[in-house]
Design a protein around this motif. Structure first.
Motif, PDB file in Angstrom:
ATOM      1  N   LEU A 219       0.824  -1.205   0.000  1.00  0.00           N
ATOM      2  CA  LEU A 219       0.000   0.000   0.000  1.00  0.00           C
ATOM      3  C   LEU A 219       0.864   1.265   0.000  1.00  0.00           C
ATOM      4  O   LEU A 219       0.527   2.267  -0.637  1.00  0.00           O
ATOM      5  N   SER A 220       1.986   1.219   0.703  1.00  0.00           N
ATOM      6  CA  SER A 220       2.898   2.353   0.724  1.00  0.00           C
ATOM      7  C   SER A 220       3.407   2.688  -0.679  1.00  0.00           C
ATOM      8  O   SER A 220       3.460   3.858  -1.085  1.00  0.00           O
ATOM      9  N   THR A 221       3.770   1.637  -1.426  1.00  0.00           N
ATOM     10  CA  THR A 221       4.218   1.849  -2.805  1.00  0.00           C
ATOM     11  C   THR A 221       3.091   2.395  -3.660  1.00  0.00           C
ATOM     12  O   THR A 221       3.284   3.321  -4.460  1.00  0.00           O
ATOM     13  N   ALA A 222       1.892   1.834  -3.486  1.00  0.00           N
ATOM     14  CA  ALA A 222       0.736   2.313  -4.246  1.00  0.00           C
ATOM     15  C   ALA A 222       0.473   3.789  -3.968  1.00  0.00           C
ATOM     16  O   ALA A 222       0.147   4.563  -4.882  1.00  0.00           O
ATOM     17  N   ALA A 223       0.639   4.207  -2.711  1.00  0.00           N
ATOM     18  CA  ALA A 223       0.391   5.604  -2.356  1.00  0.00           C
ATOM     19  C   ALA A 223       1.335   6.543  -3.098  1.00  0.00           C
ATOM     20  O   ALA A 223       0.935   7.632  -3.540  1.00  0.00           O
ATOM     21  N   LYS A 224       2.586   6.147  -3.231  1.00  0.00           N
ATOM     22  CA  LYS A 224       3.549   6.992  -3.942  1.00  0.00           C
ATOM     23  C   LYS A 224       3.183   7.128  -5.414  1.00  0.00           C
ATOM     24  O   LYS A 224       3.271   8.218  -5.996  1.00  0.00           O
ATOM     25  N   TYR A 225       2.768   6.022  -6.027  1.00  0.00           N
ATOM     26  CA  TYR A 225       2.370   6.088  -7.432  1.00  0.00           C
ATOM     27  C   TYR A 225       1.087   6.893  -7.612  1.00  0.00           C
ATOM     28  O   TYR A 225       0.941   7.637  -8.595  1.00  0.00           O
TER      29      TYR A 225
END
Length: 262
Positions: free
Chosen positions: A164-170
Motif C-alpha cells: 500500500l505504501s508503494t501504491a500511495a507513492k504512485y
C-alpha cells in the motif's frame, strides 16, 4: 478549526484509531462521512462525535471496502448529501493472524491483501472522480510502523501495508496534476482499545502487572510513552487539511520516534 466545512470520508470506523479519526474530524469542524461493516460501529461513532461537536453533520453508511459497488455507493451518497468530497482517510484494514510468510497456507494472507491493498484502492478509486471535479483534495493511507521495523507477529499485515505504501507513492504521482495529494501515516503502538486488550492479555499470560508490560513497550519509544490513538488521528487529519498543502507522496511517522530503532 482545521477542517471547517470540509467533507471528509473515513473508512474503517471501529475501536481504536477509526473512531478517534471520526471524533477528531468532527471536533475540527468537518462534515464527516463514516463507513464501517457494521451499523453498530457507525451508531456508536456518531454518538461519540456529537458529544464533542453537537453541530457536526454526519453521514453514515455500512460499507465493505472489498466490494467496489459499495465504495462507489458511499461516494455517491456523500455527493448527494454535501455536493462535494474534500478528503478521504483510508483507515479500514484487516490485520490477520501471526502466520509466518515462509510456511503455511497463504489463504489468510490473500484476505489481508484483499482488504488492505485492493479494498483501499476500491475506496480510493470511488472518490477520485469527485476530488477531480472539485479541483483537488487529499487522501491519507493509514499505514504502519511495522513496514519499517519488523516484529514477530505482523509479517502478513506489514507486507500488505508495504504494498500500500508503494501504491500511495504512485497515486501521488498520478493524481498530483489534479491537485490531489496522497500521503501515508505510520503509527506504531497506540494506546486505545486494541492495545489495552493486548496489555491485559500479556500481563495475564506472563504473570506480570499491566504496568510492567506498558513499561516494556515504552522503553523502545523515544518519547518514553505509548502514543494515544487520538494523537495519531490528529496527525492523519493534518495531512488531509490545507495546512499540508505542500505535502504529497510522503510518509509521516506518528509513533513517538520508535521507527528510529530500526
Amino acid at each position: 478549526m482545521l477542517l471547517k466545512n470540509k467533507v471528509i470520508i473515513i473508512s474503517g470506523i471501529g475501536p481504536g484509531l477509526g473512531v478517534k479519526l471520526a471524533i477528531e474530524a468532527a471536533r475540527e469542524g468537518a462534515r464527516v462521512v463514516i463507513a464501517a461493516r457494521t451499523q453498530a460501529s457507525l451508531d456508536d461513532a456518531e454518538a461519540r462525535m456529537l458529544e464533542v461537536a453537537p453541530q457536526c453533520t454526519v453521514l453514515k453508511q455500512t460499507t465493505d471496502i472489498t466490494v467496489p459497488d459499495q465504495c462507489r455507493r458511499l461516494a455517491q451518497r456523500a455527493l448527494e448529501r454535501f455536493g462535494r468530497i474534500d478528503g478521504l482517510v483510508n483507515s479500514a484494514f484487516l490485520h490477520g493472524g501471526p502466520a509466518r510468510l515462509g510456511e503455511g497456507s497463504l489463504d489468510e494472507l490473500r484476505a489481508v491483501f484483499e482488504t488492505n491493498v485492493l479494498g483501499t484502492l476500491n475506496m480510493t478509486q470511488a472518490v477520485v472522480p469527485a476530488l477531480k471535479q472539485g479541483g483537488g483534495g487529499a487522501i491519507v493511507m493509514v499505514n504502519t510502523m511495522a513496514t519499517r521495523l519488523a516484529n514477530d507477529f505482523e509479517a502478513g499485515y506489514a507486507a500488505s501495508k508495504g504494498s500500500l505504501s508503494t501504491a500511495a507513492k504512485y497515486l501521488a504521482l498520478e493524481l498530483g496534476p489534479h491537485n490531489i495529494r496522497v500521503n501515508s501515516l505510520l503509527p506504531g503502538w497506540m494506546w486505545g482499545v486494541p492495545v489495552q486488550g493486548y496489555v491485559k492479555h500479556a500481563a495475564r499470560t506472563e504473570g506480570v502487572t499491566e504496568k510492567a508490560v506498558i513499561a516494556r513497550i515504552a522503553a523502545n519509544i523515544p518519547l518514553g510513552r505509548i502514543i494515544r490513538d487520538e494523537e495519531c488521528a490528529r496527525a492523519a487529519l493534518f495531512l488531509v487539511s490545507d495546512h499540508a498543502s505542500a505535502i504529497t507522496g510522503a510518509q509521516l511517522d506518528a509513533n513517538g520516534g520508535q521507527f528510529m530503532a530500526g
